[in-house]
Write a protein that holds these residues in place. Structure first.
Motif, short mmCIF file in Angstrom:
data_model
loop_
_atom_site.label_atom_id
_atom_site.label_comp_id
_atom_site.label_asym_id
_atom_site.label_seq_id
_atom_site.Cartn_x
_atom_site.Cartn_y
_atom_site.Cartn_z
N MET A 1 3.54 4.15 13.21
CA MET A 1 4.54 3.60 12.29
C MET A 1 5.21 4.74 11.55
N ARG A 2 6.52 4.79 11.62
CA ARG A 2 7.28 5.84 10.94
C ARG A 2 7.50 5.46 9.48
N VAL A 3 7.13 6.37 8.59
CA VAL A 3 7.33 6.16 7.15
C VAL A 3 7.89 7.45 6.57
N TYR A 4 9.00 7.36 5.86
CA TYR A 4 9.60 8.56 5.28
C TYR A 4 8.86 8.95 4.00
N PRO A 5 8.88 10.24 3.66
CA PRO A 5 8.08 10.72 2.52
C PRO A 5 8.26 9.94 1.23
N ASP A 6 9.49 9.52 0.93
CA ASP A 6 9.71 8.80 -0.33
C ASP A 6 9.14 7.38 -0.31
N GLN A 7 8.71 6.91 0.87
CA GLN A 7 8.12 5.58 0.98
C GLN A 7 6.60 5.63 1.17
N GLY A 9 4.01 6.33 -0.63
CA GLY A 9 3.12 5.73 -1.63
C GLY A 9 2.83 4.26 -1.38
N ARG A 10 3.76 3.56 -0.72
CA ARG A 10 3.57 2.13 -0.45
C ARG A 10 2.73 1.88 0.79
N HIS A 11 2.33 2.94 1.48
CA HIS A 11 1.58 2.78 2.73
C HIS A 11 0.23 3.50 2.68
N LEU A 12 -0.31 3.64 1.50
CA LEU A 12 -1.61 4.31 1.34
C LEU A 12 -2.73 3.35 0.96
N LYS A 13 -2.39 2.10 0.74
CA LYS A 13 -3.40 1.09 0.41
C LYS A 13 -3.24 -0.10 1.34
N ARG A 33 1.09 15.45 1.92
CA ARG A 33 -0.34 15.78 2.09
C ARG A 33 -1.11 15.53 0.79
N THR A 34 -0.52 15.94 -0.34
CA THR A 34 -1.17 15.77 -1.64
C THR A 34 -1.37 14.29 -1.97
N GLN A 35 -0.36 13.46 -1.66
CA GLN A 35 -0.48 12.02 -1.94
C GLN A 35 -1.62 11.39 -1.13
N ILE A 36 -1.72 11.78 0.13
CA ILE A 36 -2.77 11.22 0.98
C ILE A 36 -4.14 11.63 0.47
N TYR A 37 -4.29 12.90 0.13
CA TYR A 37 -5.59 13.38 -0.37
C TYR A 37 -5.96 12.71 -1.69
N ALA A 38 -4.97 12.46 -2.53
CA ALA A 38 -5.26 11.82 -3.82
C ALA A 38 -5.80 10.41 -3.61
N GLN A 39 -5.17 9.65 -2.71
CA GLN A 39 -5.65 8.30 -2.43
C GLN A 39 -7.00 8.34 -1.73
N ALA A 40 -7.17 9.31 -0.83
CA ALA A 40 -8.45 9.43 -0.12
C ALA A 40 -9.59 9.70 -1.10
N LYS A 41 -9.33 10.54 -2.08
CA LYS A 41 -10.37 10.83 -3.08
C LYS A 41 -10.74 9.57 -3.86
N CYS A 42 -9.74 8.77 -4.19
CA CYS A 42 -10.01 7.51 -4.90
C CYS A 42 -10.84 6.56 -4.05
N ASP A 43 -10.69 6.67 -2.73
CA ASP A 43 -11.41 5.78 -1.82
C ASP A 43 -12.74 6.37 -1.36
N GLY A 44 -13.15 7.48 -1.97
CA GLY A 44 -14.47 8.03 -1.66
C GLY A 44 -14.51 9.06 -0.55
N PHE A 45 -13.36 9.55 -0.11
CA PHE A 45 -13.33 10.62 0.89
C PHE A 45 -13.41 11.95 0.15
N VAL A 133 0.12 6.49 10.64
CA VAL A 133 1.43 6.58 10.02
C VAL A 133 2.03 7.95 10.34
N TYR A 134 3.27 7.95 10.82
CA TYR A 134 3.99 9.19 11.11
C TYR A 134 4.97 9.47 9.97
N ILE A 135 4.86 10.66 9.37
CA ILE A 135 5.71 11.04 8.24
C ILE A 135 6.59 12.22 8.65
#
Length: 344
Positions: A1-7, A9-13, A33-45, A133-135
């Motif tokens: 699924m293609r998701v552009y960088p500004d979108q 945040g809506r595809h991390l949960k 990359r930073t956004q993904i890692y931030a959500q991953a940390k919240c999810d216990g990664f 997701v492809y960014i």
């Protein structure tokens, strides 16, 4: 699924099995990359494994990491860098194997340079894209850059006059990292007051970063002010004249072939494909073809050849001549400037 960088945040949960970050814009790549890692940390990664496909890379190492138990009994992120975005047949087979072994305790992040259209149609890419997701992180230009800039201005809660916004656009188009850093500085310097262009002049230097491709696009579109600005920046950044001449010759040669076909009432349909001109770029060439005559295009080629000859025979990088050549992409300039010889 293609998701552009500004979108993104809506595809991390919830988080997907894998995220593909490919592109040449360092700010967009790092921010994604930073956004993904931030959500991953919240999810216990909490555990991070970093791998790079270098010479003699052992793909089984990726499989081992995928199947290994975490040392800290936490979920883990595996980040794999593909410097050439070419995993090969072995890597493609490994990706297919992993995507068939879903592991909710592992998050795969794959990073690399900008992908060509044919690469996004490859089997390895489709295998990963189906599960993740492809960014694409390409530097926005023109109106897309303006939207990005307006978004960042709002993010930092800044108040800028229209002329200040236009100045920021001119200064930083092509360099998101510098633009973002400058907005952060403005937030510190003027957090609660409106900023005009005069204030900006005292804050910043011109830090635009442009490519030869952006220069030739401006020429084809006859955006004279932009072309001259990009050319001056390329000179200031030390871009070699042969690189600029390569880009100019490439576009003029294409224009000559297209215009010659039109002059003999041939259809351009087959030429678009033969010359590998994408639909997105067709309006650029069409605009230049509608504007310039065959004689004018031939004159532009002669001018570029004169600049190249001066470089090869005398070792002179004729930036004034190149500026003159940019002007001649406007047919009105031929009447008043074409008598000036570029090889003088």
């Amino acid at each position: 699924m293609r998701v552009y960088p500004d979108q993104l945040g809506r595809h991390l949960k919830p988080l997907q099995q894998c995220y593909l970050i490919f592109g040449d814009d360092p700010w967009l790549c790092e921010t994604s990359r930073t956004q993904i890692y931030a959500q991953a940390k919240c999810d216990g990664f909490e555990e991070k494994i970093q791998l790079t496909q270098e010479n003699n890379f052992n793909w089984n190492e990726l499989v081992d990491e995928w199947q290994a138990m975490s040392l800290f009994s936490s979920r883990r992120v595996i980040e794999l860098t593909l410097p050439q975005a070419k995993p090969g047949s072995e890597g493609g087979a490994i990706f297919q194997q992993l995507m068939q072994m879903e592991n909710p305790d592992v998050l795969l992040i794959i990073t690399g340079p900008k992908l060509a259209a044919e690469q996004t149609k490859s089997k390895w890419f489709k295998t990963l894209d189906a599960k993740g997701v492809y960014i694409p992180c390409a530097t926005p230009e023109g109106q897309q850059f303006q939207r990005w800039l307006d978004g960042r201005i709002s993010h930092f809660k800044l108040r800028l006059t229209r002329d200040a916004r236009e100045m920021l656009f001119s200064l930083y188009e092509g360099n998101l990292l510098a633009a973002d850093q400058s907005l952060q500085l403005l937030q510190l310097l003027s957090p609660n007051t409106e900023i005009n262009s005069q204030q900006l002049e005292s804050y910043f230097e011109d830090q635009s970063r442009f490519s030869v491709f952006q220069l030739t696009d401006a020429m084809l579109n006859n955006h004279q002010d932009k072309a001259q600005h990009i050319l001056s920046q390329l000179k200031a950044e030390g871009v070699a004249m042969p690189i600029i001449l390569w880009g100019v010759f490439k576009e003029l040669t294409i224009l000559l072939q297209l215009k010659s076909a039109l002059e003999t009432q041939q259809s351009l349909q087959s030429l678009w494909s033969k010359l590998r001109i994408w639909d997105k770029r067709k309006p650029l060439y069409q605009a230049a073809l509608n504007r310039l005559t065959l004689t004018q295009i031939e004159s532009l080629l002669c001018g570029a050849s004169a600049i190249e000859l001066k470089l090869k025979q005398q070792g002179i990088e004729d930036w004034t001549g190149m500026s003159h050549l940019c002007l001649l992409f406007d047919p009105k300039a031929h009447a008043s400037l074409s008598h000036i010889e570029l090889n003088e």
